[in-house]
Design a protein around this motif. Structure first.
Motif, PDB file in Angstrom:
ATOM      1  N   UNK A 177       0.824  -1.204   0.000  1.00  0.00           N
ATOM      2  CA  UNK A 177       0.000   0.000   0.000  1.00  0.00           C
ATOM      3  C   UNK A 177       0.862   1.260   0.000  1.00  0.00           C
ATOM      4  N   UNK A 178       1.981   1.232   0.716  1.00  0.00           N
ATOM      5  CA  UNK A 178       2.849   2.412   0.817  1.00  0.00           C
ATOM      6  C   UNK A 178       3.671   2.655  -0.440  1.00  0.00           C
ATOM      7  N   UNK A 179       3.947   1.614  -1.207  1.00  0.00           N
ATOM      8  CA  UNK A 179       4.900   1.705  -2.298  1.00  0.00           C
ATOM      9  C   UNK A 179       4.286   2.007  -3.652  1.00  0.00           C
ATOM     10  N   UNK A 180       5.116   1.886  -4.712  1.00  0.00           N
ATOM     11  CA  UNK A 180       4.645   2.217  -6.065  1.00  0.00           C
ATOM     12  C   UNK A 180       3.524   1.312  -6.555  1.00  0.00           C
ATOM     13  N   UNK A 181       3.473   0.075  -6.067  1.00  0.00           N
ATOM     14  CA  UNK A 181       2.387  -0.808  -6.489  1.00  0.00           C
ATOM     15  C   UNK A 181       1.047  -0.302  -5.939  1.00  0.00           C
ATOM     16  N   UNK A 182       1.046   0.203  -4.724  1.00  0.00           N
ATOM     17  CA  UNK A 182      -0.170   0.789  -4.174  1.00  0.00           C
ATOM     18  C   UNK A 182      -0.641   1.982  -4.987  1.00  0.00           C
ATOM     19  N   UNK A 183       0.299   2.814  -5.451  1.00  0.00           N
ATOM     20  CA  UNK A 183      -0.063   3.967  -6.276  1.00  0.00           C
ATOM     21  C   UNK A 183      -0.675   3.515  -7.595  1.00  0.00           C
ATOM     22  N   UNK A 184      -0.155   2.432  -8.163  1.00  0.00           N
ATOM     23  CA  UNK A 184      -0.702   1.887  -9.410  1.00  0.00           C
ATOM     24  C   UNK A 184      -2.147   1.437  -9.197  1.00  0.00           C
ATOM     25  N   UNK A 185      -2.385   0.721  -8.106  1.00  0.00           N
ATOM     26  CA  UNK A 185      -3.737   0.223  -7.832  1.00  0.00           C
ATOM     27  C   UNK A 185      -4.700   1.388  -7.613  1.00  0.00           C
ATOM     28  N   UNK A 186      -4.275   2.412  -6.892  1.00  0.00           N
ATOM     29  CA  UNK A 186      -5.149   3.573  -6.680  1.00  0.00           C
ATOM     30  C   UNK A 186      -5.508   4.239  -8.009  1.00  0.00           C
ATOM     31  N   UNK A 187      -4.507   4.388  -8.876  1.00  0.00           N
ATOM     32  CA  UNK A 187      -4.763   5.046 -10.162  1.00  0.00           C
ATOM     33  C   UNK A 187      -5.699   4.211 -11.027  1.00  0.00           C
ATOM     34  N   UNK A 188      -5.524   2.900 -11.010  1.00  0.00           N
ATOM     35  CA  UNK A 188      -6.344   2.040 -11.852  1.00  0.00           C
ATOM     36  C   UNK A 188      -7.742   1.825 -11.335  1.00  0.00           C
ATOM     37  N   UNK A 189      -7.963   2.047 -10.054  1.00  0.00           N
ATOM     38  CA  UNK A 189      -9.264   1.744  -9.460  1.00  0.00           C
ATOM     39  C   UNK A 189     -10.378   2.649  -9.976  1.00  0.00           C
ATOM     40  N   UNK A 190     -10.039   3.710 -10.698  1.00  0.00           N
ATOM     41  CA  UNK A 190     -11.081   4.604 -11.228  1.00  0.00           C
ATOM     42  C   UNK A 190     -11.733   4.036 -12.479  1.00  0.00           C
ATOM     43  N   UNK A 191     -11.148   2.978 -13.067  1.00  0.00           N
ATOM     44  CA  UNK A 191     -11.697   2.396 -14.283  1.00  0.00           C
ATOM     45  C   UNK A 191     -12.699   1.289 -13.949  1.00  0.00           C
ATOM     46  N   UNK A 192     -13.634   0.994 -14.846  1.00  0.00           N
ATOM     47  CA  UNK A 192     -14.603  -0.080 -14.580  1.00  0.00           C
ATOM     48  C   UNK A 192     -13.940  -1.423 -14.311  1.00  0.00           C
ATOM     49  N   UNK A 193     -12.819  -1.695 -14.986  1.00  0.00           N
ATOM     50  CA  UNK A 193     -12.052  -2.927 -14.741  1.00  0.00           C
ATOM     51  C   UNK A 193     -10.583  -2.584 -14.623  1.00  0.00           C
ATOM     52  N   UNK A 194      -9.963  -3.037 -13.550  1.00  0.00           N
ATOM     53  CA  UNK A 194      -8.513  -2.930 -13.415  1.00  0.00           C
ATOM     54  C   UNK A 194      -8.050  -3.977 -12.420  1.00  0.00           C
ATOM     55  N   UNK A 195      -7.028  -4.730 -12.822  1.00  0.00           N
ATOM     56  CA  UNK A 195      -6.390  -5.636 -11.868  1.00  0.00           C
ATOM     57  C   UNK A 195      -4.927  -5.819 -12.230  1.00  0.00           C
ATOM     58  N   UNK A 196      -4.193  -6.321 -11.265  1.00  0.00           N
ATOM     59  CA  UNK A 196      -2.759  -6.558 -11.388  1.00  0.00           C
ATOM     60  C   UNK A 196      -2.508  -8.029 -11.094  1.00  0.00           C
ATOM     61  N   UNK A 197      -1.753  -8.689 -11.948  1.00  0.00           N
ATOM     62  CA  UNK A 197      -1.394 -10.077 -11.717  1.00  0.00           C
ATOM     63  C   UNK A 197       0.109 -10.264 -11.784  1.00  0.00           C
ATOM     64  N   UNK A 198       0.576 -11.333 -11.187  1.00  0.00           N
ATOM     65  CA  UNK A 198       2.003 -11.668 -11.239  1.00  0.00           C
ATOM     66  C   UNK A 198       2.149 -13.173 -11.376  1.00  0.00           C
ATOM     67  N   UNK A 199       2.981 -13.604 -12.314  1.00  0.00           N
ATOM     68  CA  UNK A 199       3.297 -15.026 -12.497  1.00  0.00           C
ATOM     69  C   UNK A 199       4.699 -15.150 -13.079  1.00  0.00           C
ATOM     70  N   UNK A 200       5.527 -16.016 -12.509  1.00  0.00           N
ATOM     71  CA  UNK A 200       6.785 -16.442 -13.106  1.00  0.00           C
ATOM     72  C   UNK A 200       7.633 -15.280 -13.618  1.00  0.00           C
ATOM     73  N   UNK A 201       7.872 -14.313 -12.738  1.00  0.00           N
ATOM     74  CA  UNK A 201       8.768 -13.216 -13.087  1.00  0.00           C
ATOM     75  C   UNK A 201       8.168 -12.186 -14.024  1.00  0.00           C
ATOM     76  N   UNK A 202       6.840 -12.120 -14.125  1.00  0.00           N
ATOM     77  CA  UNK A 202       6.188 -11.169 -15.025  1.00  0.00           C
ATOM     78  C   UNK A 202       4.981 -10.570 -14.325  1.00  0.00           C
TER      79      UNK A 202
END
Length: 412
Positions: free
Chosen positions: A187-212
């Motif tokens: 929440x404190x870091x850059x990933x939290x800022x990304x989630x906050x910015x994306x949450x204004x859209x009808x669909x937004x999510x972040x995934x992570x798998x195998x170094x990507x």
């Protein structure tokens, strides 16, 4: 019976924003991103698969278009227009989202009626845009997903509500343990800022798998500012994940030996079939190589430019190469499910000049080869795709020793 491709099981269309309805009806974007890519030094790939992104790409040309790939900031990144296959049942698109322009015809089919199941898992095509970046520093993290808005309303039981940590309406679901304090640090870091910015859209999510890391949002983005913004968000998300995983890493000089595989089993996603593991042991016997712990390897070289996550590592003097050489098998999917990834020679970089972080293609009549030099590592890899295969190791060795000398990793 062979299961049909996902694109062949799309039975209609839907949009997550009324402004996306025409794109959904058309089934593909109305724009071409070639000029956008070239103006930024990125490579336009059309509907081709970008090397190293099997973990997150649809990998079907009917589902991906306007694929662009290249260096964004300090990371290798890719962006594409995504005809996202949204699960469909008899009541329409699944989930608590507000869909628009839905037109679908789920078919049970005689095969499903008989229990064969070929017609199961049907979809509607939903216009989306994806962006992803390689983040090898996060290689020891389990697969995870951060959902926002409607996607977080019915999270899996194991998911963590990020609201109390400062991200209301977001939930974190991970397929395994995370470092202590992950939610607060996220929440404190850059990933939290990304989630906050994306949450204004009808669909937004972040995934992570195998170094990507991969970002998904609704609509086929066309405005260059929006496209640039989503690519920057992918890079910021990668940096955020790298920070979360830093306590798990333990950088070491590439010349130093690493521990042997320990008694504890690897995470299930990295456990190969018995026959493939025996093939690795046979390869070690053939060349007199020493097995090393793949988790220790991932921790020791967190900026390793070989895509995916290692599941087997061998060290020793291969033909024409020094005893500091490693042969590492990386995967971009659960090893038991799909044999996809790269088998790589890994050496100290020596005097070799760095490549772009995503590497460069080396033309070969035998198999796709890729050279990547970054942060003290020289890597040369071959694509693996056949079941239980270890890749064309003989081609890798015959071309690798010469290339290491021509590029300066080894004395000429």
């Amino acid at each position: 019976m062979t299961r049909p491709p996902v694109a062949a099981r799309i039975r209609g269309r839907a949009a997550l924003d009324p402004r996306d309805r025409e794109d959904a009806r058309r089934g593909h974007p109305a724009v071409d991103l070639t000029a956008f890519a070239r103006a930024r030094g990125l490579q336009p790939l059309g509907s081709q698969n970008p090397s190293g992104y099997t973990a997150v790409m649809p990998m079907e040309p009917e589902l991906q278009s306007n694929v662009v790939r290249g260096q964004v900031g300090t990371r290798d990144a890719v962006l594409w227009h995504w005809r996202y296959p949204w699960p469909l049942d008899d009541d329409g698109p699944v989930g608590s989202y507000a869909f628009s322009g839905v037109a679908s015809a789920a078919r049970s089919g005689w095969r499903s009626f008989l229990g064969i199941g070929v017609d199961d898992d049907q979809y509607v095509g939903v216009p989306c845009t994806g962006a992803a970046a390689l983040v090898p520093e996060a290689g020891l993290l389990p697969p995870l997903r951060i959902a926002c808005g409607p996607g977080a309303r019915q999270p899996p039981r194991r998911a963590v509500d990020l609201g109390p940590s400062g991200l209301p309406g977001a939930a974190l679901d991970a397929d395994g343990p995370l470092p202590e304090g992950t939610a607060a640090a996220l929440v404190r870091g850059p990933l939290g800022a990304v989630v906050r910015a994306g949450s204004r859209w009808p669909l937004f999510d972040v995934g992570y798998r195998f170094g990507t890391v991969v970002l998904r949002r609704n609509g086929y983005l066309a405005d260059e500012r929006d496209l640039d913004g989503l690519l920057r968000m992918a890079v910021d998300a990668a940096d955020g994940l790298a920070g979360l995983a830093r306590p798990l890493t333990s950088p070491r000089p590439v010349e130093e030996p690493l521990p042997a595989p320990g008694p504890d089993p690897l995470p299930h996603r990295l456990v190969p079939p018995a026959a493939q593991l025996e093939a690795v042991h046979a390869l070690a016997r053939r060349f007199g190589l020493t097995p090393e712990d793949p988790l220790a390897y991932t921790a020791a070289f967190p900026t390793n430019p070989v895509p995916g996550t290692a599941w087997a590592v061998l060290r020793g003097a291969l033909p024409g190469l020094p005893p500091t050489t490693r042969l590492a098998l990386h995967t971009e999917a659960p090893v038991r499910e799909v044999n996809t990834g790269r088998t790589a020679l890994v050496l100290p970089a020596g005097d070799a000049a760095p490549t772009p972080r995503g590497g460069v293609r080396i033309d070969s009549p035998g198999a796709p080869l890729r050279l990547a030099v970054y942060d003290g590592l020289w890597t040369f890899s071959v694509l693996r795709h056949r079941p239980l295969d270890l890749g064309d190791v003989d081609l890798l060795l015959s071309a690798g020793a010469d290339l290491a000398r021509r590029t300066g990793a080894l004395p000429a």
